[in-house]
Design a protein around this motif. Structure first.
Motif, PDB file in Angstrom:
ATOM      1  N   MET A   1     -67.737  24.331  90.474  1.00 49.56           N
ATOM      2  CA  MET A   1     -67.976  24.555  91.881  1.00 49.56           C
ATOM      3  C   MET A   1     -69.489  24.595  92.106  1.00 49.56           C
ATOM      4  SD  MET A   1     -66.787  27.854  93.946  1.00 49.56           S
ATOM      5  CE  MET A   1     -67.338  28.096  95.565  1.00 49.56           C
ATOM      6  N   LYS A   2     -69.993  23.646  92.845  1.00 57.25           N
ATOM      7  CA  LYS A   2     -71.423  23.582  93.125  1.00 57.25           C
ATOM      8  C   LYS A   2     -71.842  24.776  93.978  1.00 57.25           C
ATOM      9  CE  LYS A   2     -72.404  19.347  91.566  1.00 57.25           C
ATOM     10  NZ  LYS A   2     -73.232  19.101  90.460  1.00 57.25           N
ATOM     11  N   LEU A   3     -73.058  25.251  93.746  1.00 54.84           N
ATOM     12  CA  LEU A   3     -73.551  26.384  94.528  1.00 54.84           C
ATOM     13  C   LEU A   3     -73.718  26.021  95.990  1.00 54.84           C
ATOM     14  CD1 LEU A   3     -76.029  28.267  92.228  1.00 54.84           C
ATOM     15  CD2 LEU A   3     -73.650  28.718  92.700  1.00 54.84           C
ATOM     16  N   LEU A   4     -73.901  24.752  96.289  1.00 53.62           N
ATOM     17  CA  LEU A   4     -73.958  24.309  97.679  1.00 53.62           C
ATOM     18  C   LEU A   4     -72.690  24.714  98.418  1.00 53.62           C
ATOM     19  CD1 LEU A   4     -75.161  22.635 100.000  1.00 53.62           C
ATOM     20  CD2 LEU A   4     -74.127  20.628  98.956  1.00 53.62           C
ATOM     21  N   THR A   5     -71.555  24.567  97.776  1.00 52.79           N
ATOM     22  CA  THR A   5     -70.266  24.897  98.382  1.00 52.79           C
ATOM     23  C   THR A   5     -70.178  26.375  98.735  1.00 52.79           C
ATOM     24  OG1 THR A   5     -69.290  23.213  96.983  1.00 52.79           O
ATOM     25  CG2 THR A   5     -67.768  24.717  98.058  1.00 52.79           C
ATOM     26  N   LEU A   6     -70.761  27.214  97.934  1.00 54.10           N
ATOM     27  CA  LEU A   6     -70.701  28.662  98.146  1.00 54.10           C
ATOM     28  C   LEU A   6     -71.319  29.067  99.481  1.00 54.10           C
ATOM     29  CD1 LEU A   6     -69.674  31.159  96.717  1.00 54.10           C
ATOM     30  CD2 LEU A   6     -71.849  31.334  95.552  1.00 54.10           C
ATOM     31  N   ASN A   7     -72.219  28.251 100.010  1.00 55.14           N
ATOM     32  CA  ASN A   7     -72.875  28.563 101.273  1.00 55.14           C
ATOM     33  C   ASN A   7     -71.963  28.332 102.471  1.00 55.14           C
ATOM     34  OD1 ASN A   7     -75.076  27.832 103.599  1.00 55.14           O
ATOM     35  ND2 ASN A   7     -75.881  29.270 102.085  1.00 55.14           N
ATOM     36  N   PHE A   8     -70.802  27.747 102.249  1.00 54.60           N
ATOM     37  CA  PHE A   8     -69.875  27.454 103.339  1.00 54.60           C
ATOM     38  C   PHE A   8     -68.580  28.254 103.255  1.00 54.60           C
ATOM     39  CE2 PHE A   8     -72.486  23.659 102.756  1.00 54.60           C
ATOM     40  CZ  PHE A   8     -72.996  23.511 104.042  1.00 54.60           C
ATOM     41  N   LEU A   9     -68.469  29.170 102.292  1.00 52.19           N
ATOM     42  CA  LEU A   9     -67.229  29.910 102.073  1.00 52.19           C
ATOM     43  C   LEU A   9     -67.362  31.368 102.464  1.00 52.19           C
ATOM     44  CD1 LEU A   9     -66.372  28.578  98.502  1.00 52.19           C
ATOM     45  CD2 LEU A   9     -65.363  27.854 100.660  1.00 52.19           C
ATOM     46  N   SER A  10     -66.292  31.903 103.029  1.00 54.69           N
ATOM     47  CA  SER A  10     -66.231  33.345 103.298  1.00 54.69           C
ATOM     48  C   SER A  10     -64.865  33.848 102.850  1.00 54.69           C
ATOM     49  CB  SER A  10     -66.464  33.641 104.777  1.00 54.69           C
ATOM     50  OG  SER A  10     -65.442  33.086 105.563  1.00 54.69           O
ATOM     51  N   CYS A  11     -64.688  35.140 102.891  1.00 57.61           N
ATOM     52  CA  CYS A  11     -63.444  35.749 102.441  1.00 57.61           C
ATOM     53  C   CYS A  11     -62.274  35.304 103.321  1.00 57.61           C
ATOM     54  CB  CYS A  11     -63.581  37.276 102.462  1.00 57.61           C
ATOM     55  SG  CYS A  11     -62.142  38.125 101.778  1.00 57.61           S
ATOM     56  N   ALA A  12     -61.134  35.038 102.692  1.00 58.31           N
ATOM     57  CA  ALA A  12     -59.941  34.576 103.400  1.00 58.31           C
ATOM     58  C   ALA A  12     -59.035  35.719 103.853  1.00 58.31           C
ATOM     59  CB  ALA A  12     -59.155  33.622 102.513  1.00 58.31           C
ATOM     60  N   VAL A  13     -59.355  36.958 103.478  1.00 55.86           N
ATOM     61  CA  VAL A  13     -58.530  38.100 103.882  1.00 55.86           C
ATOM     62  C   VAL A  13     -58.663  38.286 105.392  1.00 55.86           C
ATOM     63  CG1 VAL A  13     -58.190  40.589 103.615  1.00 55.86           C
ATOM     64  CG2 VAL A  13     -58.760  39.191 101.632  1.00 55.86           C
ATOM     65  N   LYS A  14     -57.525  38.444 106.065  1.00 56.07           N
ATOM     66  CA  LYS A  14     -57.503  38.491 107.529  1.00 56.07           C
ATOM     67  C   LYS A  14     -58.414  39.584 108.095  1.00 56.07           C
ATOM     68  CE  LYS A  14     -53.700  37.555 109.772  1.00 56.07           C
ATOM     69  NZ  LYS A  14     -52.370  37.625 110.395  1.00 56.07           N
ATOM     70  N   THR A  15     -58.440  40.750 107.475  1.00 55.00           N
ATOM     71  CA  THR A  15     -59.256  41.849 108.004  1.00 55.00           C
ATOM     72  C   THR A  15     -60.753  41.608 107.822  1.00 55.00           C
ATOM     73  OG1 THR A  15     -59.030  43.049 105.918  1.00 55.00           O
ATOM     74  CG2 THR A  15     -57.453  43.572 107.671  1.00 55.00           C
ATOM     75  N   CYS A  16     -61.119  40.661 106.996  1.00 55.22           N
ATOM     76  CA  CYS A  16     -62.545  40.369 106.752  1.00 55.22           C
ATOM     77  C   CYS A  16     -63.098  39.307 107.689  1.00 55.22           C
ATOM     78  CB  CYS A  16     -62.740  39.901 105.319  1.00 55.22           C
ATOM     79  SG  CYS A  16     -62.436  41.180 104.102  1.00 55.22           S
ATOM     80  N   LYS A  17     -62.245  38.619 108.417  1.00 59.07           N
ATOM     81  CA  LYS A  17     -62.685  37.499 109.249  1.00 59.07           C
ATOM     82  C   LYS A  17     -63.795  37.884 110.224  1.00 59.07           C
ATOM     83  CE  LYS A  17     -59.810  34.295 107.856  1.00 59.07           C
ATOM     84  NZ  LYS A  17     -60.233  33.165 107.117  1.00 59.07           N
ATOM     85  N   THR A  18     -63.766  39.096 110.757  1.00 66.42           N
ATOM     86  CA  THR A  18     -64.759  39.501 111.752  1.00 66.42           C
ATOM     87  C   THR A  18     -65.943  40.246 111.152  1.00 66.42           C
ATOM     88  OG1 THR A  18     -63.515  41.532 112.181  1.00 66.42           O
ATOM     89  CG2 THR A  18     -63.031  39.633 113.586  1.00 66.42           C
ATOM     90  N   SER A  19     -65.922  40.506 109.873  1.00 67.57           N
ATOM     91  CA  SER A  19     -66.991  41.277 109.245  1.00 67.57           C
ATOM     92  C   SER A  19     -68.099  40.361 108.722  1.00 67.57           C
ATOM     93  CB  SER A  19     -66.435  42.100 108.080  1.00 67.57           C
ATOM     94  OG  SER A  19     -67.498  42.722 107.396  1.00 67.57           O
ATOM     95  N   PRO A  20     -69.346  40.678 109.041  1.00 68.09           N
ATOM     96  CA  PRO A  20     -70.447  39.881 108.494  1.00 68.09           C
ATOM     97  C   PRO A  20     -70.620  40.066 106.985  1.00 68.09           C
ATOM     98  CG  PRO A  20     -71.297  41.742 109.751  1.00 68.09           C
ATOM     99  CD  PRO A  20     -69.808  41.728 109.927  1.00 68.09           C
ATOM    100  N   LEU A  21     -70.009  41.101 106.420  1.00 60.27           N
ATOM    101  CA  LEU A  21     -70.114  41.340 104.979  1.00 60.27           C
ATOM    102  C   LEU A  21     -69.266  40.370 104.153  1.00 60.27           C
ATOM    103  CD1 LEU A  21     -69.950  45.242 104.970  1.00 60.27           C
ATOM    104  CD2 LEU A  21     -71.975  43.798 104.696  1.00 60.27           C
ATOM    105  N   SER A  22     -68.359  39.639 104.818  1.00 59.02           N
ATOM    106  CA  SER A  22     -67.483  38.722 104.084  1.00 59.02           C
ATOM    107  C   SER A  22     -68.184  37.412 103.717  1.00 59.02           C
ATOM    108  CB  SER A  22     -66.225  38.430 104.891  1.00 59.02           C
ATOM    109  OG  SER A  22     -66.544  37.695 106.055  1.00 59.02           O
ATOM    110  N   PHE A  23     -69.407  37.243 104.164  1.00 63.46           N
ATOM    111  CA  PHE A  23     -70.198  36.045 103.853  1.00 63.46           C
ATOM    112  C   PHE A  23     -71.605  36.458 103.493  1.00 63.46           C
ATOM    113  CE2 PHE A  23     -73.220  32.777 105.100  1.00 63.46           C
ATOM    114  CZ  PHE A  23     -72.736  31.699 104.396  1.00 63.46           C
TER     115      PHE A  23
END
Length: 127
Positions: A1-23
């Protein structure tokens, strides 16, 4: 997994969708590999505006890469080259996570990375 990809991913847990800490997701126990890729300043110039620079700086620091500047380099700086451009190329294009985990800063869920592929399937209680 290229580190470039990591810049586009956030946590998939529903409760994390609105949290800035998930990215961004934070690498843990990451085994890195380096591929030799020919430098392409045009590619970096086109990718740079799409990146979250502060997340990229965080990821780079967590993996022990040299400190990136406070602000992203301008397109002119990318064309001119230099140490920052070489560091960016190495970080984004040549470095990949082969084994390890990606951890959410909000809920702490760990996504396994095996053979360069991250598993984002969630257990039923987190969906």
């Amino acid at each position: 997994m290229k580190l470039l990809t990591l810049n586009f991913l956030s946590c998939a847990v529903k409760t994390c969708k609105t949290s800035p800490l998930s990215f961004p997701l934070h690498p843990k126990d990451a085994e890195l590999a380096k591929d030799d890729v020919e430098p392409n300043p045009d590619l970096l110039t086109n990718i740079l505006p799409r990146l979250d620079w502060s997340a990229l700086r965080t990821t780079a620091a967590e993996l022990g890469f040299p400190d990136l500047p406070e602000t992203a380099p301008s397109p002119e700086e990318l064309v001119e080259g230099g140490k920052t451009v070489q560091d960016l190329h190495e970080l984004l294009m040549e470095t990949q996570i082969v084994e390890g985990k990606l951890v959410c800063g909000c809920c702490g869920h760990e996504y396994a990375v095996r053979e360069g592929i991250a598993n984002f399937l969630l257990p039923s209680h987190l969906v």
